[in-house]
Scaffold this motif. Sequence first.
Motif, short mmCIF file in Angstrom:
data_model
loop_
_atom_site.label_atom_id
_atom_site.label_comp_id
_atom_site.label_asym_id
_atom_site.label_seq_id
_atom_site.Cartn_x
_atom_site.Cartn_y
_atom_site.Cartn_z
N UNK A 57 35.40 33.04 43.87
CA UNK A 57 36.63 34.15 43.14
C UNK A 57 37.66 33.95 42.77
N UNK A 58 38.69 32.60 43.41
CA UNK A 58 39.21 32.29 43.13
C UNK A 58 39.43 31.38 42.12
N UNK A 59 38.16 31.09 41.40
CA UNK A 59 38.49 30.33 40.83
C UNK A 59 37.95 31.09 38.97
N UNK A 60 37.57 31.88 39.37
CA UNK A 60 37.72 32.81 37.89
C UNK A 60 39.15 33.57 38.15
N UNK A 61 39.60 33.69 39.07
CA UNK A 61 41.11 33.87 38.81
C UNK A 61 41.93 33.43 38.20
N UNK A 62 41.84 32.08 38.54
CA UNK A 62 42.59 31.28 38.01
C UNK A 62 41.63 30.82 37.13
N UNK A 63 40.83 30.95 36.13
CA UNK A 63 40.59 31.03 34.91
C UNK A 63 41.19 30.25 34.16
N UNK A 64 42.29 30.58 33.99
CA UNK A 64 43.01 30.48 32.55
C UNK A 64 43.90 29.46 33.12
N UNK A 65 44.55 29.20 34.25
CA UNK A 65 44.80 27.78 34.49
C UNK A 65 44.59 26.30 34.24
N UNK A 184 34.58 39.92 50.56
CA UNK A 184 34.13 40.66 49.64
C UNK A 184 34.81 41.66 49.24
N UNK A 185 35.94 42.17 50.25
CA UNK A 185 37.05 43.70 49.35
C UNK A 185 38.22 42.50 48.24
N UNK A 186 37.66 40.78 47.93
CA UNK A 186 39.14 40.13 47.61
C UNK A 186 39.01 38.73 47.92
N UNK A 187 39.24 38.10 46.59
CA UNK A 187 39.54 36.57 47.26
C UNK A 187 40.85 36.57 48.14
N UNK A 188 42.01 37.18 48.28
CA UNK A 188 42.76 36.89 49.06
C UNK A 188 42.77 38.06 50.59
N UNK A 189 41.60 38.30 50.11
CA UNK A 189 41.91 39.34 52.32
C UNK A 189 41.76 38.04 53.01
N UNK A 190 40.52 36.77 52.71
CA UNK A 190 40.92 36.31 53.96
C UNK A 190 41.91 35.83 54.51
#
Length: 429
Positions: A57-65, A184-190
């Motif tokens: 999920x982190x990879x998808x979020x920062x895909x454009x970086x 499951x609630x988002x990549x930042x939640x953990x």
Amino acid sequence: MPASVPVPPPAHVERVPPPGAILPTSGAAHRLRVTLLMAGSCLPILGAVLIAPVLPKMQDHFADVPGATALVPMALTVPALALGLLAPFAGVIVDRLGRKRLLIVATVLYAVFGTAPLWLESLGAIVASRALVGIAEAAIMTCCTTMIGDYYSGRVRDRYLALQTMCASASATAFFVIGGAAGSAGWRTPFWIYAVSLLIAPLMAIGLPKPTAAPGAAAEDGDGAGESTDTAVTPKRPFPFRQLAGICGLTVFGALVFYTVPVEMSYLLDDLGVTATSVIGPATAIASAATVVGAITFAKLRGTPGPRLPLVFALCAAGFAVMWLANSAPLLIVGAVLNCLGTGLLLPSLLTIAMSKLDFADRGRGTGLWTASFFIGQFICPLVLIAAKSALGTLAAAVGLLGLASAFVAAGLFLTTRRRTAVVAPLPQ
């Protein structure tokens, strides 16, 4: 002799550790003390595995970086690298500043740095915060292990070092599951879970007594934190670098052996055609349980662990050999269980041997060096196996090569032990 020195007797009587324990080993205070030390020892494990399930999920979020394909995995691994590189420096600070003080500060900073990705938007800043988490982990792990050595001795110490291994192994599986559920609630939640250390730090301030040195050891606190209280009686000995060099080198290899199954088990199963997480998850959990069983066995064994090391490495090698030859998932799991039984014995054995070479005054530095050795081995484990796979063609063959190396280490240790026994054997009268 202490009797010839004009120092009040209580200063010596209270600080001479009785066999097996310096502090009581029963009662509510003892249980709180052990719980806090084990909880602190699990925090670096939390940092190592908690966010693993949300990396996609982190990879998808920062895909454009630019460089995200390398930076996102680094968010998981950089704490271990920072821990491995900086643990020796943490050990120096432990001996100079004091164990308890540094532990409390590091536990608070762990929460600050660990929760930073909740509001950081830059991937580079997140990776930097993860490096700071590794620095806090270096201090926490070094302090907790050092304080186990301060509070206990002999078989009691061995038992709690084994318990530390058990808790670390069990918590790795638990944190992976918790991280996946929170993710499951988002990549930042953990990352919110890092705040749990804010609950632990005040309890550490209340429930952990300040360690004290045996006669002749350096005082922990005071205006000169490194001063010796009995320099007239016992001169300060040099730090035992030579005695620790061998065990630290062995620990780097031992960590490589220790982390092979947790890191590579899913890939080995995939190579056998097993891709269902319903199989991969339980298989990894079974192997982790074997590590716990090995640590429990270590706590029940009598005698010093040094003479047992050849057999322990041989057991690890046998497990690797079965994994290399396995042509089915059940046989692969059998090999993993054999290997993890060995690693459950291996980790507390190496740590106990290192602790036995350290006095109070240099225990922080020595523990820091050992911790650095272990986490450097953890960091290089996948790199070594990737290189071996590239050379040999398959991951199973790379595991087999590591098994062969373990067998050579076992043989070398056996010959060294026999030679040492022959040298110290008493001559016939």
